[in-house]
Motif scaffolding. Structure first.
Motif, PDB file in Angstrom:
ATOM      1  N   ARG A 269      19.726  31.036 -80.558  1.00 47.71           N
ATOM      2  CA  ARG A 269      19.103  31.706 -79.407  1.00 47.71           C
ATOM      3  C   ARG A 269      17.933  32.578 -79.851  1.00 47.71           C
ATOM      4  N   TRP A 270      18.125  33.323 -80.920  1.00 46.55           N
ATOM      5  CA  TRP A 270      17.049  34.204 -81.383  1.00 46.55           C
ATOM      6  C   TRP A 270      15.838  33.400 -81.864  1.00 46.55           C
ATOM      7  N   ALA A 271      16.086  32.266 -82.492  1.00 48.50           N
ATOM      8  CA  ALA A 271      14.972  31.425 -82.949  1.00 48.50           C
ATOM      9  C   ALA A 271      14.145  30.954 -81.758  1.00 48.50           C
ATOM     10  N   LYS A 272      14.816  30.548 -80.683  1.00 46.83           N
ATOM     11  CA  LYS A 272      14.106  30.101 -79.479  1.00 46.83           C
ATOM     12  C   LYS A 272      13.313  31.237 -78.846  1.00 46.83           C
ATOM     13  N   MET A 273      13.852  32.458 -78.955  1.00 45.57           N
ATOM     14  CA  MET A 273      13.200  33.629 -78.366  1.00 45.57           C
ATOM     15  C   MET A 273      12.134  34.228 -79.290  1.00 45.57           C
ATOM     16  N   GLY A 274      12.016  33.700 -80.508  1.00 46.56           N
ATOM     17  CA  GLY A 274      11.063  34.251 -81.455  1.00 46.56           C
ATOM     18  C   GLY A 274      11.516  35.547 -82.079  1.00 46.56           C
ATOM     19  N   LYS A 275      12.833  35.821 -82.017  1.00 47.56           N
ATOM     20  CA  LYS A 275      13.382  37.077 -82.540  1.00 47.56           C
ATOM     21  C   LYS A 275      13.978  36.944 -83.930  1.00 47.56           C
ATOM     22  N   LEU A 276      14.167  35.729 -84.420  1.00 41.97           N
ATOM     23  CA  LEU A 276      14.820  35.523 -85.713  1.00 41.97           C
ATOM     24  C   LEU A 276      13.786  35.626 -86.827  1.00 41.97           C
ATOM     25  N   LYS A 277      13.791  36.737 -87.518  1.00 46.13           N
ATOM     26  CA  LYS A 277      12.780  36.990 -88.536  1.00 46.13           C
ATOM     27  C   LYS A 277      12.888  35.992 -89.685  1.00 46.13           C
ATOM     28  N   GLY A 278      11.745  35.415 -90.028  1.00 47.38           N
ATOM     29  CA  GLY A 278      11.713  34.439 -91.109  1.00 47.38           C
ATOM     30  C   GLY A 278      12.421  33.148 -90.770  1.00 47.38           C
ATOM     31  N   ASP A 279      12.806  32.983 -89.499  1.00 43.83           N
ATOM     32  CA  ASP A 279      13.586  31.793 -89.091  1.00 43.83           C
ATOM     33  C   ASP A 279      14.707  31.524 -90.077  1.00 43.83           C
ATOM     34  N   THR A 280      15.412  32.593 -90.449  1.00 50.77           N
ATOM     35  CA  THR A 280      16.432  32.485 -91.493  1.00 50.77           C
ATOM     36  C   THR A 280      17.695  33.238 -91.124  1.00 50.77           C
ATOM     37  N   LEU A 281      18.831  32.613 -91.364  1.00 52.10           N
ATOM     38  CA  LEU A 281      20.135  33.252 -91.293  1.00 52.10           C
ATOM     39  C   LEU A 281      20.646  33.416 -92.718  1.00 52.10           C
ATOM     40  N   VAL A 282      21.131  34.613 -93.038  1.00 52.36           N
ATOM     41  CA  VAL A 282      21.713  34.867 -94.357  1.00 52.36           C
ATOM     42  C   VAL A 282      23.223  34.910 -94.215  1.00 52.36           C
ATOM     43  N   THR A 283      23.903  34.092 -94.991  1.00 51.26           N
ATOM     44  CA  THR A 283      25.360  34.077 -94.956  1.00 51.26           C
ATOM     45  C   THR A 283      25.883  33.898 -96.379  1.00 51.26           C
ATOM     46  N   THR A 284      27.154  33.644 -96.532  1.00 51.35           N
ATOM     47  CA  THR A 284      27.726  33.573 -97.874  1.00 51.35           C
ATOM     48  C   THR A 284      28.109  32.143 -98.246  1.00 51.35           C
ATOM     49  N   VAL A 285      28.557  31.999 -99.469  1.00 49.24           N
ATOM     50  CA  VAL A 285      28.973  30.690 -99.962  1.00 49.24           C
ATOM     51  C   VAL A 285      30.174  30.138 -99.201  1.00 49.24           C
ATOM     52  N   MET A 286      30.861  30.981 -98.418  1.00 52.91           N
ATOM     53  CA  MET A 286      32.038  30.535 -97.684  1.00 52.91           C
ATOM     54  C   MET A 286      31.698  29.853 -96.357  1.00 52.91           C
ATOM     55  N   SER A 287      30.486  30.044 -95.838  1.00 49.55           N
ATOM     56  CA  SER A 287      30.152  29.486 -94.527  1.00 49.55           C
ATOM     57  C   SER A 287      30.177  27.965 -94.547  1.00 49.55           C
ATOM     58  N   ASN A 288      30.551  27.399 -93.411  1.00 46.95           N
ATOM     59  CA  ASN A 288      30.791  25.969 -93.303  1.00 46.95           C
ATOM     60  C   ASN A 288      29.516  25.149 -93.483  1.00 46.95           C
ATOM     61  N   LEU A 289      29.677  24.022 -94.152  1.00 51.31           N
ATOM     62  CA  LEU A 289      28.563  23.112 -94.375  1.00 51.31           C
ATOM     63  C   LEU A 289      27.990  22.615 -93.044  1.00 51.31           C
ATOM     64  N   GLY A 290      28.844  22.526 -92.023  1.00 51.51           N
ATOM     65  CA  GLY A 290      28.383  22.095 -90.704  1.00 51.51           C
ATOM     66  C   GLY A 290      27.382  23.060 -90.103  1.00 51.51           C
ATOM     67  N   LEU A 291      27.550  24.357 -90.347  1.00 49.41           N
ATOM     68  CA  LEU A 291      26.604  25.354 -89.853  1.00 49.41           C
ATOM     69  C   LEU A 291      25.241  25.147 -90.507  1.00 49.41           C
ATOM     70  N   GLU A 292      25.245  24.939 -91.807  1.00 50.80           N
ATOM     71  CA  GLU A 292      23.986  24.734 -92.519  1.00 50.80           C
ATOM     72  C   GLU A 292      23.248  23.507 -92.008  1.00 50.80           C
ATOM     73  N   ARG A 293      23.976  22.413 -91.821  1.00 49.37           N
ATOM     74  CA  ARG A 293      23.350  21.187 -91.332  1.00 49.37           C
ATOM     75  C   ARG A 293      22.804  21.370 -89.920  1.00 49.37           C
ATOM     76  N   HIS A 294      23.550  22.087 -89.068  1.00 49.93           N
ATOM     77  CA  HIS A 294      23.114  22.348 -87.689  1.00 49.93           C
ATOM     78  C   HIS A 294      21.814  23.143 -87.677  1.00 49.93           C
ATOM     79  N   LEU A 295      21.762  24.215 -88.448  1.00 49.35           N
ATOM     80  CA  LEU A 295      20.576  25.068 -88.456  1.00 49.35           C
ATOM     81  C   LEU A 295      19.374  24.346 -89.047  1.00 49.35           C
ATOM     82  N   ASN A 296      19.603  23.627 -90.143  1.00 49.55           N
ATOM     83  CA  ASN A 296      18.494  22.912 -90.774  1.00 49.55           C
ATOM     84  C   ASN A 296      17.878  21.882 -89.838  1.00 49.55           C
ATOM     85  N   ALA A 297      18.711  21.255 -89.022  1.00 52.70           N
ATOM     86  CA  ALA A 297      18.210  20.267 -88.059  1.00 52.70           C
ATOM     87  C   ALA A 297      17.304  20.906 -87.014  1.00 52.70           C
TER      88      ALA A 297
END
Length: 446
Positions: A269-297
């Protein structure tokens, strides 16, 4: 002191056992007080706590240590961890302290420190404090001993601040919300904020007795809130942990959404609104691979750090990013907070519900997770199972077996004597076989 004092998130352990003893707490308070004293007339420290029985003991010991070095102490009482970060800055304190073991059982406790900017301390600061503690701290002269007093409106200040993070002009009228406060630090603040914004609030986990924090409730036991959501036909369930820096959500059908799903929604939502700085989410090594694939797409970057919201925040600050968190439910939005804040993250989710007139179920599943397994193996003090050749061989073989379509993460917990064995792969049978082999080797090495 042979053992390392600071862990992933401050100092933590079983109450009345090293390092959570009164003498360590008092000496630690003195060392931190000496470290943070600036050349000002008024040296201040704010101390908050959750609802653990041992909190009284640790609070008094820390207070004595701080006073002995000339620090003036403001006692906040039971408040969420993010409230301490906020009030440290608001009151222009030299240092903030939260007494809490977060999601751990009532028999544990911990001490978290915040610098004058409201952010948790760096590894370097903790090392310097440890050195001061080992060397011993000279007390202040009798006329320079600090004063302590209760700060009566701490909770009210945080309530008012939390409401300012909800979009102006929006209200929660018509929403029935179950909020599970885990019998912890937010047992009064979270229901108050939601009610004052217009919601019908059904509060559970709001009867702390010193020993029931996180007990079959809160973010570590979301099934309790899920049952209440179904029973009361609520629109959403909000599950906090003992110090309210974590959030797990329940949709109207009783389904659980973890931190990955919530971060995925906010990032999208923030990316669509132009609010996500650097178009980047910072998370840890524990976050699901599905999240990474979703965001990268979607053209959104995802950076991983070591486990611990402190490391997430450090990377966010270094990169100029404003959104990060952990699968466990720590969500950090540096436009509003300096640390994980379960309530303010929930308000962000609720604002999407209200603005789009959408149900929780339509928002709480933004990606399909890759099957993930996590197995915890407890080990005795002093053991080093990850160094065993057999364990390393099992890990290497597992990585080869899952190569290209999954991943393995083996790490030692920073808060408990546990080896955490985690893996992800679409083929759950293959994943289970790989992880069980590694677990068996770890157990044998222990």
């Amino acid at each position: 002191m042979a053992e390392k004092l600071f862990g992933t998130d401050g100092v933590r352990g079983r109450a009345n056992s090293w390092p959570m003893t009164t003498d360590v707490a008092m000496n630690l308070g003195a060392a931190v007080g000496r470290y943070f004293r600036r050349d000002t007339q008024d040296h201040r420290v704010v101390i908050g706590k959750d609802t653990r029985l041992s909190g009284y003991m640790i609070e008094n010991a820390l207070t004595a240590g701080f006073l002995s070095t000339g620090m003036n102490v403001f006692l906040l009482g039971p408040v969420p961890t993010p409230a301490v970060g906020y009030l440290t800055r608001s009151l222009r304190a030299d240092v903030g302290v939260m007494i809490s073991a977060s999601h751990n059982p009532a028999s544990d406790n911990g001490i978290k420190f915040f610098g004058p900017d409201g952010f948790k301390l760096s590894d370097e600061a903790e090392d310097e404090i440890t050195a001061l503690l080992s060397a011993g701290v000279a007390p202040a002269a009798p006329e320079n001993i600090g004063r302590a007093r209760r700060f009566e409106d701490a909770r009210g200040r945080y309530v008012e601040y939390a409401k300012t993070t909800f979009p102006a002009g929006l209200r929660l009228d018509g929403l029935r919300i179950v909020v599970d406060c885990a019998n912890g630090a937010a047992y009064r603040t979270a229901p108050a904020v939601l009610w004052e914004l217009g919601a019908e609030v059904i509060a559970i986990g709001v009867e702390p007795n010193g020993t029931n924090i996180n007990a079959k409730c809160g973010s570590t036991h979301p099934e309790t809130a899920a049952q209440k959501v179904i029973e009361t036909r609520a629109d959403i369930g909000i599950c906090l942990d003992g110090d309210a820096d974590r959030l797990i959500l329940i949709d109207e059908a009783g389904r659980v959404a973890d931190g990955d799903q919530i971060m995925g929604l906010i990032a999208t939502r923030w990316a669509k609104m132009g609010k996500l700085k650097g178009d980047t989410l910072v998370t840890t090594v524990m976050s699901n691979l599905g999240l990474e694939r979703h965001l990268n797409a979607l053209g959104i970057n995802m950076e991983r750090t070591n486990v611990g919201d402190r490391y997430v925040v450090e990377r966010m600050r270094a990169g100029g990013f404003n959104l990060g968190g952990e699968q466990s439910g720590h969500l950090v939005m540096t436009d509003h907070t300096t640390t994980g804040d379960g309530l303010i993250a929930a308000l962000q989710f609720l604002s999407f519900m209200v603005q789009g007139h959408e149900k929780a179920s339509a928002l709480a599943r933004v990606f399909t997770p890759v099957p993930q397994r996590l197995i915890n193996v407890r080990f005795r003090a002093g053991a080093t199972p990850l160094e065993a050749d057999a364990v390393q061989a099992a890990i290497a073989k597992g990585e080869k077996d899952l190569a290209g379509a999954g991943r393995i993460l083996i790490r030692k917990s920073g808060t408990e004597p546990l080896i955490r064995v985690m893996g992800e792969h679409q083929d759950t049978a293959k994943l289970d076989a790989v992880l069980n082999s590694i677990v068996d080797s770890v157990k044998a090495a222990c």
